[in-house]
Enzyme design. Sequence first.
Site, PDB file in Angstrom:
ATOM      1  N   CYS A  80      -5.409  -1.295   7.449  1.00 43.67           N
ATOM      2  CA  CYS A  80      -5.334  -0.702   8.971  1.00 43.67           C
ATOM      3  C   CYS A  80      -6.696  -0.631   9.012  1.00 43.67           C
ATOM      4  O   CYS A  80      -7.644   0.105   8.637  1.00 43.67           O
ATOM      5  CB  CYS A  80      -4.159   0.040   9.212  1.00 43.67           C
ATOM      6  SG  CYS A  80      -2.501  -0.831   8.685  1.00 43.67           S
ATOM      7  N   ARG A  84     -10.265  -4.969  10.799  1.00 45.06           N
ATOM      8  CA  ARG A  84      -8.667  -4.592  10.174  1.00 45.06           C
ATOM      9  C   ARG A  84      -7.702  -4.741  10.102  1.00 45.06           C
ATOM     10  O   ARG A  84      -7.320  -4.683   9.256  1.00 45.06           O
ATOM     11  CB  ARG A  84      -9.463  -2.809   9.969  1.00 45.06           C
ATOM     12  CG  ARG A  84     -10.516  -2.311   9.103  1.00 45.06           C
ATOM     13  CD  ARG A  84     -10.824  -1.072   8.860  1.00 45.06           C
ATOM     14  NE  ARG A  84     -10.411  -0.778   8.431  1.00 45.06           N
ATOM     15  CZ  ARG A  84     -10.195  -0.739   7.095  1.00 45.06           C
ATOM     16  NH1 ARG A  84     -11.721  -0.829   6.400  1.00 45.06           N
ATOM     17  NH2 ARG A  84      -9.859   0.153   5.683  1.00 45.06           N
ATOM     18  N   TRP A  95      -2.488  -3.672  10.824  1.00 41.53           N
ATOM     19  CA  TRP A  95      -2.492  -4.778   9.418  1.00 41.53           C
ATOM     20  C   TRP A  95      -1.150  -4.862   9.340  1.00 41.53           C
ATOM     21  O   TRP A  95      -1.037  -3.756   8.042  1.00 41.53           O
ATOM     22  CB  TRP A  95      -3.533  -5.081   8.665  1.00 41.53           C
ATOM     23  CG  TRP A  95      -3.465  -6.426   7.910  1.00 41.53           C
ATOM     24  CD1 TRP A  95      -2.863  -6.064   6.614  1.00 41.53           C
ATOM     25  CD2 TRP A  95      -3.916  -7.860   8.137  1.00 41.53           C
ATOM     26  NE1 TRP A  95      -3.351  -7.166   6.355  1.00 41.53           N
ATOM     27  CE2 TRP A  95      -3.548  -8.282   7.087  1.00 41.53           C
ATOM     28  CE3 TRP A  95      -4.893  -8.529   9.306  1.00 41.53           C
ATOM     29  CZ2 TRP A  95      -3.219 -10.269   6.982  1.00 41.53           C
ATOM     30  CZ3 TRP A  95      -4.355  -9.214   8.642  1.00 41.53           C
ATOM     31  CH2 TRP A  95      -4.877 -10.151   8.184  1.00 41.53           C
ATOM     32  N   ASN A 116      -3.161   4.514   7.237  1.00 40.79           N
ATOM     33  CA  ASN A 116      -3.845   3.103   7.149  1.00 40.79           C
ATOM     34  C   ASN A 116      -3.474   3.467   5.022  1.00 40.79           C
ATOM     35  O   ASN A 116      -4.080   4.373   4.156  1.00 40.79           O
ATOM     36  CB  ASN A 116      -5.031   2.863   6.440  1.00 40.79           C
ATOM     37  CG  ASN A 116      -6.002   1.268   6.099  1.00 40.79           C
ATOM     38  OD1 ASN A 116      -4.853   0.796   5.540  1.00 40.79           O
ATOM     39  ND2 ASN A 116      -6.829   1.862   5.222  1.00 40.79           N
ATOM     40  N   GLY A 117      -2.384   2.390   3.998  1.00 45.25           N
ATOM     41  CA  GLY A 117      -2.464   2.400   2.879  1.00 45.25           C
ATOM     42  C   GLY A 117      -0.720   2.484   2.997  1.00 45.25           C
ATOM     43  O   GLY A 117      -0.217   1.616   3.812  1.00 45.25           O
ATOM     44  N   GLU A 170     -11.264 -24.756  -7.631  1.00 51.48           N
ATOM     45  CA  GLU A 170     -11.858 -24.029  -6.382  1.00 51.48           C
ATOM     46  C   GLU A 170     -13.760 -23.547  -6.063  1.00 51.48           C
ATOM     47  O   GLU A 170     -14.040 -24.092  -5.228  1.00 51.48           O
ATOM     48  CB  GLU A 170     -11.299 -22.690  -6.797  1.00 51.48           C
ATOM     49  CG  GLU A 170     -11.822 -21.407  -5.933  1.00 51.48           C
ATOM     50  CD  GLU A 170     -11.209 -21.534  -4.256  1.00 51.48           C
ATOM     51  OE1 GLU A 170     -10.183 -22.707  -4.022  1.00 51.48           O
ATOM     52  OE2 GLU A 170     -10.907 -20.754  -3.940  1.00 51.48           O
ATOM     53  N   LYS A 172     -15.483 -24.259  -2.484  1.00 48.71           N
ATOM     54  CA  LYS A 172     -16.259 -23.330  -2.545  1.00 48.71           C
ATOM     55  C   LYS A 172     -17.576 -23.631  -1.876  1.00 48.71           C
ATOM     56  O   LYS A 172     -18.326 -22.967  -0.706  1.00 48.71           O
ATOM     57  CB  LYS A 172     -16.812 -22.083  -2.611  1.00 48.71           C
ATOM     58  CG  LYS A 172     -15.292 -21.154  -2.796  1.00 48.71           C
ATOM     59  CD  LYS A 172     -14.997 -20.389  -1.926  1.00 48.71           C
ATOM     60  CE  LYS A 172     -13.976 -20.513  -1.618  1.00 48.71           C
ATOM     61  NZ  LYS A 172     -12.836 -20.519  -0.937  1.00 48.71           N
ATOM     62  N   GLU A 208     -18.020 -26.508   0.710  1.00 43.93           N
ATOM     63  CA  GLU A 208     -17.542 -25.957   2.272  1.00 43.93           C
ATOM     64  C   GLU A 208     -18.767 -24.544   3.216  1.00 43.93           C
ATOM     65  O   GLU A 208     -18.544 -24.339   4.149  1.00 43.93           O
ATOM     66  CB  GLU A 208     -15.563 -25.687   2.356  1.00 43.93           C
ATOM     67  CG  GLU A 208     -16.156 -23.555   1.385  1.00 43.93           C
ATOM     68  CD  GLU A 208     -14.437 -23.804   1.910  1.00 43.93           C
ATOM     69  OE1 GLU A 208     -14.102 -23.677   2.990  1.00 43.93           O
ATOM     70  OE2 GLU A 208     -13.947 -22.764   0.879  1.00 43.93           O
ATOM     71  N   HIS A 249     -13.689 -40.373 -18.817  1.00 45.40           N
ATOM     72  CA  HIS A 249     -12.999 -41.663 -18.046  1.00 45.40           C
ATOM     73  C   HIS A 249     -13.501 -41.711 -17.084  1.00 45.40           C
ATOM     74  O   HIS A 249     -12.868 -42.195 -15.458  1.00 45.40           O
ATOM     75  CB  HIS A 249     -11.614 -40.606 -17.153  1.00 45.40           C
ATOM     76  CG  HIS A 249     -10.695 -40.806 -18.780  1.00 45.40           C
ATOM     77  ND1 HIS A 249     -10.221 -42.162 -19.677  1.00 45.40           N
ATOM     78  CD2 HIS A 249     -10.673 -39.439 -19.483  1.00 45.40           C
ATOM     79  CE1 HIS A 249      -9.862 -41.034 -21.010  1.00 45.40           C
ATOM     80  NE2 HIS A 249      -9.813 -39.451 -21.175  1.00 45.40           N
ATOM     81  N   LYS A 281     -10.593 -20.898  10.641  1.00 55.00           N
ATOM     82  CA  LYS A 281     -10.199 -20.016   9.249  1.00 55.00           C
ATOM     83  C   LYS A 281      -8.731 -20.430   9.076  1.00 55.00           C
ATOM     84  O   LYS A 281      -8.259 -20.064   8.339  1.00 55.00           O
ATOM     85  CB  LYS A 281     -10.628 -18.733   9.780  1.00 55.00           C
ATOM     86  CG  LYS A 281      -9.822 -18.190   9.032  1.00 55.00           C
ATOM     87  CD  LYS A 281     -10.500 -17.515   7.651  1.00 55.00           C
ATOM     88  CE  LYS A 281      -9.535 -16.622   6.040  1.00 55.00           C
ATOM     89  NZ  LYS A 281     -10.144 -16.662   5.081  1.00 55.00           N
TER      90      LYS A 281
HETATM   91  C1  AGP Z   1     -10.881 -22.348   1.516  1.00 52.66           C
HETATM   92  O1  AGP Z   1     -11.776 -21.224   1.625  1.00 52.66           O
HETATM   93  C2  AGP Z   1     -10.326 -22.522   3.299  1.00 52.66           C
HETATM   94  N1  AGP Z   1     -10.830 -21.942   3.983  1.00 52.66           N
HETATM   95  C3  AGP Z   1      -9.140 -23.570   3.680  1.00 52.66           C
HETATM   96  O2  AGP Z   1      -9.064 -24.416   2.412  1.00 52.66           O
HETATM   97  C4  AGP Z   1      -7.712 -22.243   3.344  1.00 52.66           C
HETATM   98  O3  AGP Z   1      -7.725 -22.474   2.270  1.00 52.66           O
HETATM   99  C5  AGP Z   1      -6.893 -23.879   3.721  1.00 52.66           C
HETATM  100  O4  AGP Z   1      -7.379 -24.001   5.213  1.00 52.66           O
HETATM  101  C6  AGP Z   1      -5.373 -23.200   3.694  1.00 52.66           C
HETATM  102  O5  AGP Z   1      -5.137 -22.215   4.638  1.00 52.66           O
HETATM  103  P1  AGP Z   1      -3.754 -20.975   4.907  1.00 52.66           P
HETATM  104  O6  AGP Z   1      -4.487 -20.412   3.445  1.00 52.66           O
HETATM  105  O7  AGP Z   1      -4.509 -20.361   5.761  1.00 52.66           O
HETATM  106  O8  AGP Z   1      -3.776 -21.700   5.175  1.00 52.66           O
END
Ligand code: AGP
Length: 609
Positions: free
Chosen positions: A2, A27, A73, A97-98, A482, A486, A489, A505, A604
């Site tokens: 928060c 935050r 938050w 906050n905590g 992963e 990263k 994207e 393969h 996001k």
């Molecule tokens: C990951 O870096 C991306 N932002 C995306 O793959 C994300 O993980 C995915 O859209 C799932 O989002 P969520 O965890 O909010 O469900």
Amino acid sequence: MCGIIGYVGEQEAADVIVEGLRRLEYRGYDSAGVAIVNGDIRLRRAVGKLKNLAKSLLAEPISGTVGIGHTRWATHGRPTEPNAHPHVVGRVAVVHNGIIENHLELRAELEADGHVFSSETDTEIFSHLIDRTVQTGVSLADAVQAATSSVRGAYAIAVLDQADPSTVVVAKQQSPLILGVGDGEMFCASDIPAILSHTRDVVFLEDGDMAVLTADDFQIRRFATGEAIARETTRVQWSAVAAEKGGYKHFMLKEIHEQARAITDTIRGRVSLESGDVFAEGLELSGDELSALRRIIIIACGTSWHAALVGKHYIEQATRIPVEVDLASEFRYRDPIVDAHTLVIAISQSGETADTLAALKESQRRGAKTAAIVNVIGSSIARAAGNVLYTHAGPEIGVASTKAFTTQMTALYLIAVHFGRALGTVDADKGRELLEALVAVPGEVTRAIELNAGVRDIAHQYLAATSALYLGRGLLHPIALEGALKLKEISYIHAEGYAAGEMKHGPIALVDEHTPTIVAAPRGPTFEKTCSNLQEVAARHGQVIVVGDEDDTTLQGLSDAYLPIPKTTPWTAPLVSVIPLQLLAYHLADLKGTDIDQPRNLAKSVTVE
Ligand code: AGP
């Protein structure tokens, strides 16, 4: 995570506080509130974004020059008005906050003592403790000091007392808190951006500090002993925007560096190293409930799906219950075999991903038990799942998920140990061993960041790459996936993650001197075989960038570039190995000049299917 702020001076406190909260909205933004002492304590709170509080104050202003404010938050208690801060009890108002770890036992003691709670929050405990003490004639500062001796956990608090209208008292323990030193006015805040437009003279409080603020002075003392202590005043040169990112160039880089704290907060209050047990509040199933399960299915998207793949290993190894992992967008259209003997766990940082929410509801329609691992309290997936284990990563602003990923894996680790202990498939010794390894991870993450301070130079060497391969085995295969995600994207460089054993393969046909292969190869059960794959790539003139143990000189000798990490255990290897891959992707993207926090075409939270 928060945001708190306090002010004592000559300006209208409401204006200073709302402006400061606006600078702290990154935050958290579940709710916001102010308390201003002017004769009595005037309280105003609003659910949702800060603009709702600002609108309310515009309509009905509160005057006064001493006050505290908060943007929330949620960690304990849903985002509702009664749960919004400040929390006023009797003469006292508190913002916090905590996380108070012993909040349940303190609440029980206070309720037994006749205190009536009006919220579900842990914070309200401070208000009751401090009000009870000041009512006996003790000063606000001494009452705050007394409260800190009862409370365990992480907190940054600011407190007002109606009977002491020219003072704000603050205390800090494992949550950030700074003082701002003005001319005839004093500030306190969770972070520098909140006060930068008023003063650049900042005092960084230390854990165990408390301070008494008046318009012309501040006195700092250690709350354990009452000993007065001096802290130096620093002149901050950051711009306001730079300050919101904590001085980092991008939120993503700041969030990579926040992972040690986020993992610590996700573990906090949930493990006993003495008994080897986990208290996964919100997602606790008994041995009988678990014994009735025939299968566990974990559903998620993107990075959360990669965490799910790691969780499969943890939970199967701990419980011997079969675990399937499915992309949420695929799960719901494959007429899944789900019944009352199936536990479906949804993983989502935002808690709003449409495919994951829909798959969760489909599971419930088919009679499954459901649960969720979510970062945003009160989000749609959290509300739909019922049983929820929250990651306490704080708001993740960068579109590329980093601290959410490592805290999701931390939550799955906790769940696996909890399930294993409940079923008896993990005995106390093994539980203690696993949990001791887990609590060491924040320090290992910090060291991994330190060890890879030079990763930007490696990124420079591979800036011309138009494609990359990521390899890993076992618990490190999801880390390969992963790392590839990263990179693609945020840098827009094509990348594919593969199980290292799959190279022969097909994918090995891609190997040439222009396509770097990144290999996750810390010492562990799959190390030797991964090394063979690495040499197969090198034998075909492929460039190999290797994540490995910092003291593994043999492996370093086989690598064209090396990303060192501290020694790990099989279960903690994924949590630490991903760190250099996050940094490599970040620096490649930064060198390419892409919009790292908001990459093209991405959002996001994918709230559409
Ligand atoms: C990951 O870096 C991306 N932002 C995306 O793959 C994300 O993980 C995915 O859209 C799932 O989002 P969520 O965890 O909010 O469900």
